[in-house]
Scaffold this motif. Structure first.
Motif, PDB file in Angstrom:
ATOM      1  N   GLN A  23       0.805  -1.223   0.000  1.00  0.00           N
ATOM      2  CA  GLN A  23       0.000   0.000   0.000  1.00  0.00           C
ATOM      3  C   GLN A  23       0.842   1.279   0.000  1.00  0.00           C
ATOM      4  N   THR A  24       2.143   1.142   0.167  1.00  0.00           N
ATOM      5  CA  THR A  24       3.015   2.320   0.219  1.00  0.00           C
ATOM      6  C   THR A  24       3.360   2.806  -1.183  1.00  0.00           C
ATOM      7  N   LYS A  25       3.251   4.092  -1.377  1.00  0.00           N
ATOM      8  CA  LYS A  25       3.669   4.740  -2.626  1.00  0.00           C
ATOM      9  C   LYS A  25       4.930   5.553  -2.330  1.00  0.00           C
ATOM     10  N   THR A  26       5.799   5.669  -3.332  1.00  0.00           N
ATOM     11  CA  THR A  26       7.017   6.465  -3.114  1.00  0.00           C
ATOM     12  C   THR A  26       6.660   7.907  -2.751  1.00  0.00           C
ATOM     13  N   ARG A  27       5.525   8.394  -3.243  1.00  0.00           N
ATOM     14  CA  ARG A  27       5.090   9.756  -2.905  1.00  0.00           C
ATOM     15  C   ARG A  27       4.796   9.879  -1.404  1.00  0.00           C
ATOM     16  N   ASP A  28       4.242   8.804  -0.810  1.00  0.00           N
ATOM     17  CA  ASP A  28       3.976   8.809   0.634  1.00  0.00           C
ATOM     18  C   ASP A  28       5.281   8.988   1.410  1.00  0.00           C
ATOM     19  N   TYR A  44      17.294   6.570  -3.997  1.00  0.00           N
ATOM     20  CA  TYR A  44      16.782   5.197  -4.072  1.00  0.00           C
ATOM     21  C   TYR A  44      15.917   5.107  -5.326  1.00  0.00           C
ATOM     22  N   ARG A  45      16.363   4.370  -6.287  1.00  0.00           N
ATOM     23  CA  ARG A  45      15.738   4.388  -7.614  1.00  0.00           C
ATOM     24  C   ARG A  45      14.328   3.805  -7.656  1.00  0.00           C
ATOM     25  N   SER A  46      13.970   2.981  -6.690  1.00  0.00           N
ATOM     26  CA  SER A  46      12.640   2.368  -6.716  1.00  0.00           C
ATOM     27  C   SER A  46      12.191   2.036  -5.300  1.00  0.00           C
ATOM     28  N   LYS A  47      10.912   1.761  -5.172  1.00  0.00           N
ATOM     29  CA  LYS A  47      10.359   1.348  -3.878  1.00  0.00           C
ATOM     30  C   LYS A  47      11.008   0.039  -3.429  1.00  0.00           C
ATOM     31  N   ASP A  48      11.230  -0.875  -4.367  1.00  0.00           N
ATOM     32  CA  ASP A  48      11.876  -2.150  -4.043  1.00  0.00           C
ATOM     33  C   ASP A  48      13.253  -1.943  -3.423  1.00  0.00           C
ATOM     34  N   LEU A  50      14.430   0.727  -1.987  1.00  0.00           N
ATOM     35  CA  LEU A  50      14.304   1.397  -0.689  1.00  0.00           C
ATOM     36  C   LEU A  50      13.855   0.406   0.379  1.00  0.00           C
ATOM     37  N   PHE A  51      12.903  -0.453   0.040  1.00  0.00           N
ATOM     38  CA  PHE A  51      12.446  -1.470   0.986  1.00  0.00           C
ATOM     39  C   PHE A  51      13.593  -2.397   1.372  1.00  0.00           C
ATOM     40  N   LYS A  52      14.375  -2.796   0.396  1.00  0.00           N
ATOM     41  CA  LYS A  52      15.508  -3.691   0.669  1.00  0.00           C
ATOM     42  C   LYS A  52      16.532  -3.018   1.575  1.00  0.00           C
ATOM     43  N   MET A  53      16.821  -1.741   1.303  1.00  0.00           N
ATOM     44  CA  MET A  53      17.782  -1.002   2.141  1.00  0.00           C
ATOM     45  C   MET A  53      17.283  -0.905   3.583  1.00  0.00           C
ATOM     46  N   VAL A  54      16.005  -0.570   3.741  1.00  0.00           N
ATOM     47  CA  VAL A  54      15.433  -0.449   5.081  1.00  0.00           C
ATOM     48  C   VAL A  54      15.430  -1.814   5.776  1.00  0.00           C
ATOM     49  N   SER A  55      15.004  -2.856   5.058  1.00  0.00           N
ATOM     50  CA  SER A  55      14.975  -4.214   5.628  1.00  0.00           C
ATOM     51  C   SER A  55      16.365  -4.672   6.032  1.00  0.00           C
ATOM     52  N   ASP A  56      17.340  -4.457   5.157  1.00  0.00           N
ATOM     53  CA  ASP A  56      18.722  -4.863   5.461  1.00  0.00           C
ATOM     54  C   ASP A  56      19.215  -4.197   6.734  1.00  0.00           C
ATOM     55  N   GLU A  57      18.910  -2.908   6.867  1.00  0.00           N
ATOM     56  CA  GLU A  57      19.372  -2.158   8.034  1.00  0.00           C
ATOM     57  C   GLU A  57      18.681  -2.650   9.306  1.00  0.00           C
ATOM     58  N   VAL A  58      17.372  -2.863   9.215  1.00  0.00           N
ATOM     59  CA  VAL A  58      16.599  -3.332  10.373  1.00  0.00           C
ATOM     60  C   VAL A  58      17.125  -4.681  10.850  1.00  0.00           C
ATOM     61  N   PHE A  59      17.271  -5.613   9.919  1.00  0.00           N
ATOM     62  CA  PHE A  59      17.645  -6.964  10.318  1.00  0.00           C
ATOM     63  C   PHE A  59      19.127  -7.085  10.661  1.00  0.00           C
ATOM     64  N   ALA A  60      19.940  -6.191  10.140  1.00  0.00           N
ATOM     65  CA  ALA A  60      21.347  -6.163  10.566  1.00  0.00           C
ATOM     66  C   ALA A  60      21.420  -5.815  12.047  1.00  0.00           C
ATOM     67  N   LYS A  61      20.588  -4.864  12.478  1.00  0.00           N
ATOM     68  CA  LYS A  61      20.547  -4.496  13.897  1.00  0.00           C
ATOM     69  C   LYS A  61      20.018  -5.658  14.733  1.00  0.00           C
ATOM     70  N   PHE A  62      18.965  -6.282  14.243  1.00  0.00           N
ATOM     71  CA  PHE A  62      18.376  -7.438  14.929  1.00  0.00           C
ATOM     72  C   PHE A  62      19.420  -8.540  15.104  1.00  0.00           C
ATOM     73  N   ASN A  63      20.112  -8.876  14.000  1.00  0.00           N
ATOM     74  CA  ASN A  63      21.128  -9.936  14.040  1.00  0.00           C
ATOM     75  C   ASN A  63      22.281  -9.589  14.970  1.00  0.00           C
ATOM     76  N   GLN A  64      22.670  -8.329  14.962  1.00  0.00           N
ATOM     77  CA  GLN A  64      23.806  -7.900  15.795  1.00  0.00           C
ATOM     78  C   GLN A  64      23.498  -8.095  17.276  1.00  0.00           C
ATOM     79  N   ILE A  65      22.305  -7.704  17.696  1.00  0.00           N
ATOM     80  CA  ILE A  65      21.928  -7.867  19.100  1.00  0.00           C
ATOM     81  C   ILE A  65      21.799  -9.353  19.454  1.00  0.00           C
ATOM     82  N   SER A  66      21.122 -10.115  18.594  1.00  0.00           N
ATOM     83  CA  SER A  66      20.941 -11.549  18.858  1.00  0.00           C
ATOM     84  C   SER A  66      22.275 -12.273  18.962  1.00  0.00           C
TER      85      SER A  66
END
Length: 197
Positions: A23-28, A44-48, A50-66
């Protein structure tokens, strides 16, 4: 001063967490970050992407703590205490991360699960748990039940923060006090149930 790139990433995390990937648009995201579409596409050339960059960053933090907890040689009880404390602090500093992880893992599992090495993460904890069960130190419990108890009791307040505020009239200070109490309460609940001695 926060960089434009950081503003876009932070806005993307918030919008993805609230609306979901589909449901997310790049305009949002551009509107939330206070930038125009061309600026967003410059970074970030596309929503995909940007999503990958955000996901990678989120889960890198998750993995680091775990990893810092479950790869360590500290006693299992201490790992439980540290997990609750460290993830409570982590979610408090990054309030949209919990909802992003939970909701996107349901809405778009194929876009999320590639970012966590579940097999390695689960195997380490499960083997230690099985050893403690075999030694008669903890009661028999399946690994899914153990991890579900630990994670859900830690993360649930962040997923229902607005409900807690609405139903119980909690202020932000009250909510923070509640989290501090749970950093002691949740490990005690898990440990008291788990350990036989």
């Amino acid at each position: 001063m926060v960089s434009t790139e950081r503003k876009i990433k932070d806005a993307a995390l918030q919008v993805f967490a609230e609306k979901g990937y589909d449901q997310t648009k790049t305009r949002d995201i551009a509107n939330s970050a206070g930038v125009n579409i061309s600026t967003l596409h410059y970074y970030y050339r596309s929503k995909d992407k940007l999503f990958k960059m955000v996901s990678d960053e989120v889960f890198a933090k998750f993995n680091q703590i775990s990893d810092s907890i479950f790869e360590s040689d500290i006693p299992f009880k201490e790992k439980i205490n540290r997990f609750v404390s460290d993830y409570t602090d982590f979610c408090r500093k990054n309030p949209k991360l919990a909802s992003f992880i939970v909701f996107e893992s349901e809405r778009n599992p194929e876009k999320v699960y590639d970012n966590i090495d579940f097999e390695r993460f689960d195997r380490k904890i499960e083997l230690e748990l099985k050893h403690l069960i075999a030694e008669g130190i903890v009661r028999p419990i399946s690994y899914p039940n153990f991890i579900l108890n630990l994670v859900s009791l830690t993360v649930f307040p962040f997923l229902n923060k607005h409900m807690l505020h609405k139903m119980n009239g909690l202020t932000e200070n009250d909510f923070n006090d509640l989290l501090e109490q749970r950093k002691t309460m949740v490990p005690k609940m898990v440990i008291d149930y788990l350990y036989l001695k």
